[in-house]
Design a protein around this motif. Sequence first.
Motif, PDB file in Angstrom:
ATOM      1  N   PHE A   1     -15.828 -20.193 -20.946  1.00 29.98           N
ATOM      2  CA  PHE A   1     -17.126 -19.779 -20.428  1.00 29.98           C
ATOM      3  C   PHE A   1     -18.222 -20.715 -20.907  1.00 29.98           C
ATOM      4  O   PHE A   1     -18.142 -21.291 -21.990  1.00 29.98           O
ATOM      5  N   LYS A   2     -19.253 -20.827 -20.087  1.00 35.31           N
ATOM      6  CA  LYS A   2     -20.446 -21.601 -20.430  1.00 35.31           C
ATOM      7  C   LYS A   2     -21.648 -20.899 -19.822  1.00 35.31           C
ATOM      8  O   LYS A   2     -21.513 -20.177 -18.842  1.00 35.31           O
TER       9      LYS A   2
ATOM     10  N   ASN B   1     -17.801 -27.095 -15.032  1.00 31.76           N
ATOM     11  CA  ASN B   1     -16.940 -27.564 -16.113  1.00 31.76           C
ATOM     12  C   ASN B   1     -17.721 -27.676 -17.414  1.00 31.76           C
ATOM     13  O   ASN B   1     -18.931 -27.890 -17.392  1.00 31.76           O
ATOM     14  N   ILE B   2     -16.996 -27.536 -18.530  1.00 34.59           N
ATOM     15  CA  ILE B   2     -17.579 -27.986 -19.788  1.00 34.59           C
ATOM     16  C   ILE B   2     -17.234 -29.466 -19.861  1.00 34.59           C
ATOM     17  O   ILE B   2     -16.118 -29.873 -19.531  1.00 34.59           O
ATOM     18  N   VAL B   3     -18.216 -30.277 -20.272  1.00 34.75           N
ATOM     19  CA  VAL B   3     -18.038 -31.722 -20.264  1.00 34.75           C
ATOM     20  C   VAL B   3     -18.599 -32.286 -21.560  1.00 34.75           C
ATOM     21  O   VAL B   3     -19.737 -31.992 -21.931  1.00 34.75           O
TER      22      VAL B   3
ATOM     23  N   GLY C   1     -12.617 -19.574 -24.827  1.00 37.65           N
ATOM     24  CA  GLY C   1     -13.452 -20.688 -25.255  1.00 37.65           C
ATOM     25  C   GLY C   1     -14.870 -20.479 -24.759  1.00 37.65           C
ATOM     26  O   GLY C   1     -15.062 -20.059 -23.612  1.00 37.65           O
ATOM     27  N   ILE C   2     -15.847 -20.747 -25.609  1.00 34.10           N
ATOM     28  CA  ILE C   2     -17.256 -20.581 -25.243  1.00 34.10           C
ATOM     29  C   ILE C   2     -18.009 -21.839 -25.668  1.00 34.10           C
ATOM     30  O   ILE C   2     -17.990 -22.196 -26.848  1.00 34.10           O
ATOM     31  N   ASP C   3     -18.666 -22.501 -24.714  1.00 35.82           N
ATOM     32  CA  ASP C   3     -19.431 -23.707 -25.027  1.00 35.82           C
ATOM     33  C   ASP C   3     -20.921 -23.405 -24.952  1.00 35.82           C
ATOM     34  O   ASP C   3     -21.348 -22.495 -24.255  1.00 35.82           O
ATOM     35  N   GLU C   4     -21.713 -24.189 -25.688  1.00 33.96           N
ATOM     36  CA  GLU C   4     -23.182 -24.065 -25.719  1.00 33.96           C
ATOM     37  C   GLU C   4     -23.619 -22.647 -26.085  1.00 33.96           C
ATOM     38  O   GLU C   4     -24.498 -22.048 -25.458  1.00 33.96           O
TER      39      GLU C   4
ATOM     40  N   ALA D   1     -18.368 -23.190 -29.478  1.00 35.03           N
ATOM     41  CA  ALA D   1     -19.043 -24.430 -29.856  1.00 35.03           C
ATOM     42  C   ALA D   1     -20.531 -24.299 -29.562  1.00 35.03           C
ATOM     43  O   ALA D   1     -20.918 -23.719 -28.540  1.00 35.03           O
ATOM     44  N   GLY D   2     -21.364 -24.810 -30.475  1.00 36.75           N
ATOM     45  CA  GLY D   2     -22.795 -24.762 -30.236  1.00 36.75           C
ATOM     46  C   GLY D   2     -23.594 -25.494 -31.290  1.00 36.75           C
ATOM     47  O   GLY D   2     -23.101 -25.805 -32.380  1.00 36.75           O
TER      48      GLY D   2
END
Length: 190
Positions: free
Chosen positions: A47-48, A59-61, A90-93, A118-119
């Motif tokens: 997720f983002k 996408n996460i990039v 998974g979690i980005d930003e 991730a952040g």
Amino acid sequence: MFIEPSLAGGRRGWIEVICGSMFSGKTEELIRRLKRVRIANLKVEIFKPTIDTRYNELNIVSHNENNMAATPIENSQQILLLAQEVDVVGIDEAQFFDAELPFVCDQLALRGIRVIIAGLDMDYLGKPFGQMPNLLAKADYITKLHAICVKCGNIANYSYRKTASNNTVLLGEKDVYEPRCRQHFYEAED
């Protein structure tokens, strides 16, 4: 909504947080871990926040263009609805998510799910960013990554903003931010 730990099916879930400054490799590390999860044939959902459209809307990039498909979401509660029958989330930003994200991550871990987040741990002022302090407090595992200071080559913990905007959230890349060590971050403030 509280999930009883006994409903986790015997699996033990946990929370991993990957943090650091801009250009430290947070998304790259998230992608690396998620690729390993897929090699192990585990079911993963990524997720983002919908706000993050810098490189791709879906996408996460990473800054060096590694990417994985993700689901953009408006709020963290959606993760509980969309992460059904998965082994890993998974979690980005994460710094851009709402105040419910730590609760959501706890609930996922209680379901027996491995949660990898991730952040940015600090904003452009060097202050704790969004829900990252709360996620770091709840994490079972923490990885702090460092960039390289563009001024001296030492490790960089800070994301220096090169523009005059006072908005806490300002999406950008190398045109807007650069990694700096403590000394060069604070010298720029003078």
